[in-house]
Design a protein around this motif. Sequence first.
Motif, PDB file in Angstrom:
ATOM      1  N   ILE A 154      28.445  68.032 -13.562  1.00 30.04           N
ATOM      2  CA  ILE A 154      29.639  67.996 -13.939  1.00 30.04           C
ATOM      3  C   ILE A 154      30.252  67.545 -14.897  1.00 30.04           C
ATOM      4  N   GLU A 155      31.546  68.747 -15.091  1.00 29.37           N
ATOM      5  CA  GLU A 155      32.274  68.684 -16.712  1.00 29.37           C
ATOM      6  C   GLU A 155      32.651  67.336 -16.770  1.00 29.37           C
ATOM      7  N   VAL A 156      32.150  66.357 -17.901  1.00 31.55           N
ATOM      8  CA  VAL A 156      33.196  65.452 -18.509  1.00 31.55           C
ATOM      9  C   VAL A 156      33.814  65.423 -19.229  1.00 31.55           C
ATOM     10  N   LEU A 157      34.667  65.488 -19.867  1.00 33.10           N
ATOM     11  CA  LEU A 157      35.518  65.213 -21.211  1.00 33.10           C
ATOM     12  C   LEU A 157      34.980  64.250 -22.444  1.00 33.10           C
ATOM     13  N   ASP A 158      33.717  63.827 -22.554  1.00 37.17           N
ATOM     14  CA  ASP A 158      32.989  62.693 -23.382  1.00 37.17           C
ATOM     15  C   ASP A 158      32.263  62.124 -22.513  1.00 37.17           C
ATOM     16  N   VAL A 159      30.801  62.882 -22.743  1.00 33.63           N
ATOM     17  CA  VAL A 159      29.176  62.329 -22.506  1.00 33.63           C
ATOM     18  C   VAL A 159      29.113  60.874 -22.325  1.00 33.63           C
ATOM     19  N   TYR A 160      29.160  61.067 -23.454  1.00 32.78           N
ATOM     20  CA  TYR A 160      28.887  59.913 -24.046  1.00 32.78           C
ATOM     21  C   TYR A 160      29.909  58.136 -23.833  1.00 32.78           C
ATOM     22  N   LYS A 161      30.944  58.321 -23.345  1.00 32.06           N
ATOM     23  CA  LYS A 161      32.330  57.986 -22.722  1.00 32.06           C
ATOM     24  C   LYS A 161      31.416  57.741 -20.826  1.00 32.06           C
ATOM     25  N   ALA A 162      31.514  58.485 -20.785  1.00 37.17           N
ATOM     26  CA  ALA A 162      31.076  58.357 -18.750  1.00 37.17           C
ATOM     27  C   ALA A 162      30.089  58.482 -19.359  1.00 37.17           C
ATOM     28  N   CYS A 163      28.386  57.844 -19.596  1.00 35.03           N
ATOM     29  CA  CYS A 163      27.313  58.191 -19.927  1.00 35.03           C
ATOM     30  C   CYS A 163      27.724  55.871 -19.272  1.00 35.03           C
ATOM     31  N   GLU A 164      28.348  55.392 -20.487  1.00 33.32           N
ATOM     32  CA  GLU A 164      28.891  54.023 -20.720  1.00 33.32           C
ATOM     33  C   GLU A 164      29.546  53.746 -19.443  1.00 33.32           C
ATOM     34  N   GLN A 165      30.738  54.460 -18.877  1.00 31.69           N
ATOM     35  CA  GLN A 165      31.206  53.845 -17.319  1.00 31.69           C
ATOM     36  C   GLN A 165      30.417  54.000 -16.152  1.00 31.69           C
ATOM     37  N   ILE A 166      29.113  54.954 -16.331  1.00 29.84           N
ATOM     38  CA  ILE A 166      28.175  55.277 -15.213  1.00 29.84           C
ATOM     39  C   ILE A 166      27.298  54.171 -15.334  1.00 29.84           C
ATOM     40  N   THR A 167      26.709  53.641 -16.197  1.00 30.44           N
ATOM     41  CA  THR A 167      26.461  52.139 -16.823  1.00 30.44           C
ATOM     42  C   THR A 167      26.599  51.214 -16.014  1.00 30.44           C
ATOM     43  N   SER A 168      27.937  50.762 -16.926  1.00 31.65           N
ATOM     44  CA  SER A 168      28.438  49.512 -16.618  1.00 31.65           C
ATOM     45  C   SER A 168      28.599  49.379 -14.858  1.00 31.65           C
ATOM     46  N   ALA A 169      28.766  50.619 -14.176  1.00 27.62           N
ATOM     47  CA  ALA A 169      28.675  50.775 -13.234  1.00 27.62           C
ATOM     48  C   ALA A 169      27.592  50.724 -11.914  1.00 27.62           C
ATOM     49  N   GLY A 170      26.862  50.650 -12.786  1.00 27.66           N
ATOM     50  CA  GLY A 170      25.815  50.410 -11.818  1.00 27.66           C
ATOM     51  C   GLY A 170      24.322  51.763 -11.788  1.00 27.66           C
ATOM     52  N   GLY A 171      24.807  52.309 -12.646  1.00 32.99           N
ATOM     53  CA  GLY A 171      24.479  53.914 -12.117  1.00 32.99           C
ATOM     54  C   GLY A 171      23.562  53.885 -13.217  1.00 32.99           C
ATOM     55  N   ASN A 172      21.793  54.773 -13.216  1.00 33.33           N
ATOM     56  CA  ASN A 172      21.148  55.155 -13.934  1.00 33.33           C
ATOM     57  C   ASN A 172      20.761  56.564 -14.733  1.00 33.33           C
ATOM     58  N   VAL A 173      21.255  56.421 -16.209  1.00 36.38           N
ATOM     59  CA  VAL A 173      20.754  57.044 -17.225  1.00 36.38           C
ATOM     60  C   VAL A 173      19.749  57.477 -17.607  1.00 36.38           C
ATOM     61  N   VAL A 174      19.244  58.492 -17.293  1.00 34.97           N
ATOM     62  CA  VAL A 174      18.214  58.597 -17.128  1.00 34.97           C
ATOM     63  C   VAL A 174      17.860  60.271 -18.330  1.00 34.97           C
ATOM     64  N   ARG A 175      18.127  60.627 -19.215  1.00 34.75           N
ATOM     65  CA  ARG A 175      18.990  61.109 -20.175  1.00 34.75           C
ATOM     66  C   ARG A 175      19.865  60.787 -21.136  1.00 34.75           C
ATOM     67  N   ALA A 176      19.488  60.276 -22.276  1.00 37.44           N
ATOM     68  CA  ALA A 176      21.327  59.602 -23.343  1.00 37.44           C
ATOM     69  C   ALA A 176      21.564  60.799 -23.443  1.00 37.44           C
ATOM     70  N   PRO A 177      23.166  60.706 -23.951  1.00 39.43           N
ATOM     71  CA  PRO A 177      23.785  61.637 -23.927  1.00 39.43           C
ATOM     72  C   PRO A 177      23.403  62.530 -25.873  1.00 39.43           C
ATOM     73  N   GLY A 178      23.362  63.212 -25.665  1.00 40.77           N
ATOM     74  CA  GLY A 178      23.174  63.877 -27.472  1.00 40.77           C
ATOM     75  C   GLY A 178      23.193  65.244 -27.200  1.00 40.77           C
ATOM     76  N   PRO A 179      22.597  66.194 -27.799  1.00 40.64           N
ATOM     77  CA  PRO A 179      23.062  67.960 -27.721  1.00 40.64           C
ATOM     78  C   PRO A 179      21.918  68.494 -27.235  1.00 40.64           C
ATOM     79  N   MET A 180      21.442  69.692 -26.359  1.00 37.40           N
ATOM     80  CA  MET A 180      20.977  70.008 -25.522  1.00 37.40           C
ATOM     81  C   MET A 180      19.416  70.417 -26.756  1.00 37.40           C
ATOM     82  N   LYS A 181      18.270  70.756 -26.571  1.00 35.19           N
ATOM     83  CA  LYS A 181      17.547  71.097 -26.963  1.00 35.19           C
ATOM     84  C   LYS A 181      17.824  72.735 -26.990  1.00 35.19           C
ATOM     85  N   HIS A 182      16.835  72.637 -28.426  1.00 35.37           N
ATOM     86  CA  HIS A 182      17.738  74.625 -28.873  1.00 35.37           C
ATOM     87  C   HIS A 182      18.937  75.349 -28.059  1.00 35.37           C
ATOM     88  N   GLY A 183      20.311  74.125 -28.341  1.00 34.24           N
ATOM     89  CA  GLY A 183      21.229  74.422 -28.229  1.00 34.24           C
ATOM     90  C   GLY A 183      22.565  73.940 -28.737  1.00 34.24           C
TER      91      GLY A 183
END
Length: 127
Positions: free
Chosen positions: A77-106
Amino acid sequence: MRILHTMLRVGNLEKSIAFYTEVLGMTLLRRKDYPEGRFTLAFVGYGNEAEHTALELTHNWDTSEYDLGSGYGHIAIEVLDVYKACEQITSAGGNVVRAPGPMKHGQSVLAFVEDPDGYRIELLCKK
C-alpha cells in the motif's frame, strides 16, 4: 486489461473487515453470503471497483484458520508518510512487525504490518 482484485482467505471475517477498514482506512465495497457454499465474500479497497483494485476477503464458514504457506509475499500500500502511517496503525490497534525505515540495499522507506490472519502488508512511500 487491469488487475481487479487479490483474494485472501480469512478465519474471522468481522475481525478482518475491521482491520482493513478501521486500521488501514479502506472502505467495505460489497459483501455477500453464499449459504449453499457456506462462504462469504467481502471486498474492501480505497476506491470504487470500476477504477481501483480491490481486496477480496473470503471467509469459509467452516474454517477458522489457514496456513500462510511459504509462497505468499505481501500486499503493498502506498502511503504519503510511512512513519505517520505506522503511528496511526499502532494507535488503532494494528501490529507493526517491521518498523519504518530504509529498505535494505535500497533507498525506499517502508514498514510492514500484519492483519489478524498474519498476512503481511507493506507500507511504502513512493518518491
